[in-house]
Write a protein that holds these residues in place. Structure first.
Motif, short mmCIF file in Angstrom:
data_model
loop_
_atom_site.label_atom_id
_atom_site.label_comp_id
_atom_site.label_asym_id
_atom_site.label_seq_id
_atom_site.Cartn_x
_atom_site.Cartn_y
_atom_site.Cartn_z
N UNK A 163 1.00 -1.32 0.07
CA UNK A 163 0.13 0.04 -0.08
C UNK A 163 1.04 1.18 -0.07
N UNK A 164 0.64 2.16 -0.60
CA UNK A 164 1.46 3.29 -0.86
C UNK A 164 1.18 4.34 0.31
N UNK A 165 -0.10 4.13 1.02
CA UNK A 165 -0.26 4.65 2.36
C UNK A 165 -0.39 3.68 3.36
N UNK A 166 0.59 2.98 3.90
CA UNK A 166 0.47 1.89 4.68
C UNK A 166 0.13 2.45 6.13
N UNK A 167 -0.60 1.56 6.82
CA UNK A 167 -0.89 1.66 8.19
C UNK A 167 0.38 1.43 8.87
N UNK A 168 1.15 0.46 8.79
CA UNK A 168 2.24 0.20 9.23
C UNK A 168 3.23 -0.46 7.97
N UNK A 169 4.72 -0.40 8.11
CA UNK A 169 5.61 -0.74 6.93
C UNK A 169 5.12 -2.20 6.83
N UNK A 170 5.10 -2.77 5.52
CA UNK A 170 4.42 -4.26 5.33
C UNK A 170 2.93 -4.11 4.68
N UNK A 171 2.24 -3.27 5.00
CA UNK A 171 0.75 -3.10 4.78
C UNK A 171 0.69 -3.50 3.44
N UNK A 172 -0.12 -4.55 2.93
CA UNK A 172 -0.06 -5.09 1.62
C UNK A 172 -1.63 -5.02 1.10
N UNK A 173 -1.78 -4.80 -0.07
CA UNK A 173 -2.96 -5.02 -0.84
C UNK A 173 -3.11 -6.41 -1.84
N UNK A 174 -4.13 -7.14 -1.80
CA UNK A 174 -4.33 -8.11 -2.22
C UNK A 174 -5.49 -8.10 -3.30
N UNK A 175 -5.20 -8.12 -4.75
CA UNK A 175 -6.12 -8.01 -5.46
C UNK A 175 -6.38 -9.05 -6.52
N UNK A 176 -7.47 -9.32 -6.94
CA UNK A 176 -7.71 -10.37 -7.91
C UNK A 176 -7.48 -9.86 -9.37
N UNK A 177 -6.75 -10.48 -10.23
CA UNK A 177 -6.49 -10.17 -11.54
C UNK A 177 -7.67 -9.68 -12.28
N UNK A 203 -10.23 -5.43 -3.16
CA UNK A 203 -8.83 -5.73 -2.54
C UNK A 203 -8.82 -5.82 -1.11
N UNK A 204 -8.05 -6.62 -0.71
CA UNK A 204 -8.06 -7.16 0.86
C UNK A 204 -6.77 -6.60 1.40
N UNK A 205 -6.99 -5.73 2.42
CA UNK A 205 -5.61 -5.34 3.31
C UNK A 205 -5.13 -6.32 4.10
N UNK A 206 -3.76 -6.59 4.41
CA UNK A 206 -3.18 -7.43 4.98
C UNK A 206 -2.09 -6.48 5.89
N UNK A 207 -2.16 -6.47 7.10
CA UNK A 207 -1.33 -5.43 7.58
C UNK A 207 -0.74 -6.17 8.72
N UNK A 254 2.06 5.30 8.27
CA UNK A 254 3.44 5.34 8.46
C UNK A 254 4.14 5.29 7.08
N UNK A 255 4.57 6.26 6.69
CA UNK A 255 5.29 6.27 5.25
C UNK A 255 6.67 5.48 5.23
N UNK A 256 7.11 4.89 4.12
CA UNK A 256 8.34 4.51 3.82
C UNK A 256 9.42 5.46 3.86
N UNK A 257 10.68 5.20 4.47
CA UNK A 257 11.54 6.35 4.31
C UNK A 257 12.11 6.60 2.89
N UNK A 258 11.95 5.69 1.91
CA UNK A 258 12.51 5.71 0.66
C UNK A 258 11.91 4.77 0.01
N UNK A 259 11.99 4.82 -1.85
CA UNK A 259 11.18 3.81 -2.26
C UNK A 259 12.24 2.43 -2.07
#
Length: 139
Positions: free
Chosen positions: A30-44, A97-101, A117-122
């Protein structure tokens, strides 16, 4: 679907830090994560909500969600995870989309007032994506 941000990510037309690239689903940070590692799962395939996902695809889709939840613990050392999906209301992109945080005790997540919580960098975001992807690909 034309104009869908997630469909653009799936097709490779928009950059994203991919964590999972399966025949039926894609997961990315996720580009605006709740916590670092926050992932979005989407069907194709473009489905707007969970209700639209065909019954035969629910099991395989949530198998990916389960694997991502486990990866939060093994790859990131999280104590657990938060798994959620919005249907229309509060759904910022109209593509299922499913959020996995990743979650930890006293991490500050309370009710629905969620700090971001933003990532410090790309590079840091890419490192988190790689850690989770590696954990998903282990036997």
């Amino acid at each position: 679907m034309s104009g869908c941000v997630f469909c653009e990510i799936i097709r490779g037309e928009r950059p994203a830090h991919r964590v999972l690239d399966a025949p039926d689903a894609v997961a990315f940070l996720d580009t605006r994560p709740l916590f670092k590692g926050h992932t979005l799962l989407v069907p194709r395939t473009h489905y707007e909500t969970l209700v639209d996902l065909p019954e035969t695809e629910i099991g395989p889709f949530f198998t990916h969600a389960r694997m991502l939840a486990a990866a939060m613990e093994t790859a990131l050392g999280a104590a657990g995870s938060f798994v959620a999906a919005n249907n229309r209301i509060s759904q910022s992109v109209p593509h299922l989309h499913v959020h996995v945080v990743p979650r930890n005790p006293k991490d500050g997540l309370r009710g629905f007032f969620w700090p971001r919580h933003k990532y410090a960098s790309e590079a840091e975001a890419a490192e988190y994506a790689e850690r989770l992807s590696t954990a998903l690909n282990q036997p």
